[in-house]
Scaffold this motif. Structure first.
Motif, mmCIF file in Angstrom:
data_model
loop_
_atom_site.group_PDB
_atom_site.id
_atom_site.type_symbol
_atom_site.label_atom_id
_atom_site.label_comp_id
_atom_site.label_asym_id
_atom_site.label_seq_id
_atom_site.Cartn_x
_atom_site.Cartn_y
_atom_site.Cartn_z
ATOM 1 N N ASN A 70 16.584 13.626 40.986
ATOM 2 C CA ASN A 70 16.247 12.296 40.484
ATOM 3 C C ASN A 70 17.372 11.807 39.571
ATOM 4 O O ASN A 70 17.233 11.795 38.356
ATOM 5 N N PRO A 71 18.489 11.372 40.174
ATOM 6 C CA PRO A 71 19.630 10.960 39.352
ATOM 7 C C PRO A 71 19.483 9.529 38.833
ATOM 8 O O PRO A 71 18.678 8.749 39.346
ATOM 9 N N CYS A 72 20.281 9.190 37.818
ATOM 10 C CA CYS A 72 20.366 7.802 37.365
ATOM 11 C C CYS A 72 21.025 6.978 38.460
ATOM 12 O O CYS A 72 21.572 7.507 39.419
ATOM 13 N N CYS A 73 21.029 5.706 38.290
ATOM 14 C CA CYS A 73 21.500 4.801 39.337
ATOM 15 C C CYS A 73 23.013 4.566 39.308
ATOM 16 O O CYS A 73 23.504 3.704 40.030
ATOM 17 N N ASN A 74 23.736 5.304 38.473
ATOM 18 C CA ASN A 74 25.195 5.136 38.384
ATOM 19 C C ASN A 74 25.588 3.710 38.005
ATOM 20 O O ASN A 74 26.417 3.081 38.647
ATOM 21 N N SER A 75 24.943 3.196 36.986
ATOM 22 C CA SER A 75 25.268 1.876 36.427
ATOM 23 C C SER A 75 24.928 0.715 37.356
ATOM 24 O O SER A 75 25.542 -0.338 37.275
ATOM 25 N N ASN A 76 23.944 0.871 38.218
ATOM 26 C CA ASN A 76 23.531 -0.223 39.087
ATOM 27 C C ASN A 76 22.455 -1.105 38.473
ATOM 28 O O ASN A 76 22.191 -2.186 38.985
ATOM 29 N N CYS A 77 21.822 -0.664 37.399
ATOM 30 C CA CYS A 77 20.835 -1.519 36.730
ATOM 31 C C CYS A 77 21.397 -1.962 35.377
ATOM 32 O O CYS A 77 22.324 -1.361 34.843
ATOM 33 N N TYR A 78 20.822 -3.016 34.831
ATOM 34 C CA TYR A 78 21.352 -3.560 33.584
ATOM 35 C C TYR A 78 21.135 -2.636 32.393
ATOM 36 O O TYR A 78 21.795 -2.786 31.371
ATOM 37 N N VAL A 79 20.253 -1.654 32.516
ATOM 38 C CA VAL A 79 20.092 -0.678 31.441
ATOM 39 C C VAL A 79 21.264 0.301 31.463
ATOM 40 O O VAL A 79 21.935 0.507 30.459
ATOM 41 N N CYS A 80 21.522 0.880 32.619
ATOM 42 C CA CYS A 80 22.576 1.890 32.723
ATOM 43 C C CYS A 80 23.969 1.303 32.529
ATOM 44 O O CYS A 80 24.852 1.964 31.987
ATOM 45 N N ASN A 81 24.189 0.064 32.946
ATOM 46 C CA ASN A 81 25.522 -0.514 32.751
ATOM 47 C C ASN A 81 25.658 -1.234 31.414
ATOM 48 O O ASN A 81 26.724 -1.726 31.074
ATOM 49 N N GLY A 82 24.578 -1.289 30.640
ATOM 50 C CA GLY A 82 24.634 -1.844 29.287
ATOM 51 C C GLY A 82 24.624 -3.352 29.199
ATOM 52 O O GLY A 82 24.714 -3.917 28.105
ATOM 53 N N SER A 83 24.486 -4.059 30.316
ATOM 54 C CA SER A 83 24.548 -5.523 30.262
ATOM 55 C C SER A 83 23.316 -6.155 29.610
ATOM 56 O O SER A 83 23.335 -7.343 29.285
ATOM 57 N N TYR A 84 22.265 -5.383 29.404
ATOM 58 C CA TYR A 84 21.079 -5.941 28.730
ATOM 59 C C TYR A 84 21.422 -6.443 27.327
ATOM 60 O O TYR A 84 20.743 -7.313 26.785
ATOM 61 N N THR A 85 22.492 -5.926 26.737
ATOM 62 C CA THR A 85 22.864 -6.351 25.378
ATOM 63 C C THR A 85 23.285 -7.815 25.324
ATOM 64 O O THR A 85 23.332 -8.396 24.243
#
Length: 185
Positions: free
Chosen positions: A40-55
């Motif tokens: 169950n890996p992370c999405c490799n920055s494909n969502c706005y949480v993992c890539n930090g764009s939610y900020t």
């Protein structure tokens, strides 16, 4: 409220992993401590949480200032809370904060905060259950009030309901910190 929780509380982790968990078990709860893992890996920055764009849309809050705001006469007094919402006044609740530079300074650590970030903060309060809504006495009336737990205690007074928020120091230039840091205070 589950959708609001997914979208506005990024500190709970990868949207993809949280979605997998939710679709598998049907409940919103903490991911297992061994996630992410090879299966169950992370999405490799494909969502706005993992890539930090939610900020770009969600601003960190000052925990102590936020509690002060929620308990203030300005927000709770004058018969404001619980608040009856209609089509004509739906934005009055977030405007209570958006219209006050002094309260924005206490909540966000800044006096100049765009309205969309204030709105996102209120969506976080809704997604965490700190604010709740219920139908009023007519089908046209919705009431906004503070959420309570099963023992009728206000959720905002219990640190566990703040999980997933991002916090900052009240000091100028103060760093950001996560929920776990509040537990150690």
């Amino acid at each position: 409220m589950e959708v609001v929780n997914f979208c506005f509380i990024p500190g709970l982790g990868c949207l993809h992993l949280r979605s997998e968990w939710y679709l598998h078990w049907g409940v919103l709860e903490d991911l297992p401590t061994d996630w992410p893992n090879d299966k169950n890996p992370c999405c490799n920055s494909n969502c706005y949480v993992c890539n930090g764009s939610y900020t770009k849309n969600i601003h960190p809050i000052v925990y102590e200032g936020t509690l002060e705001f929620l308990e203030s006469e300005y927000f709770c007094g004058e018969g404001f809370m619980p608040y009856k919402i209609s089509h004509d006044n739906y934005d009055n609740v977030p405007n209570r904060l958006a219209d006050s530079a002094d309260w924005k300074k206490k909540v966000f650590g800044l006096k100049m905060v765009p309205k969309y970030k204030v709105n996102a903060f209120f969506f976080q309060l809704i997604g965490s259950g700190i604010l709740s809504f219920w139908w009023g006495h007519s089908s046209e009336e919705i009431v906004c009030e503070f959420g309570t737990d099963n023992n009728d205690r206000l959720k905002y007074k219990n640190i566990k309901y703040w999980r997933g928020f991002t916090f900052r120091s009240a000091k100028w230039g103060g760093g950001h910190f996560e929920y776990i840091s509040l537990l150690n205070k």
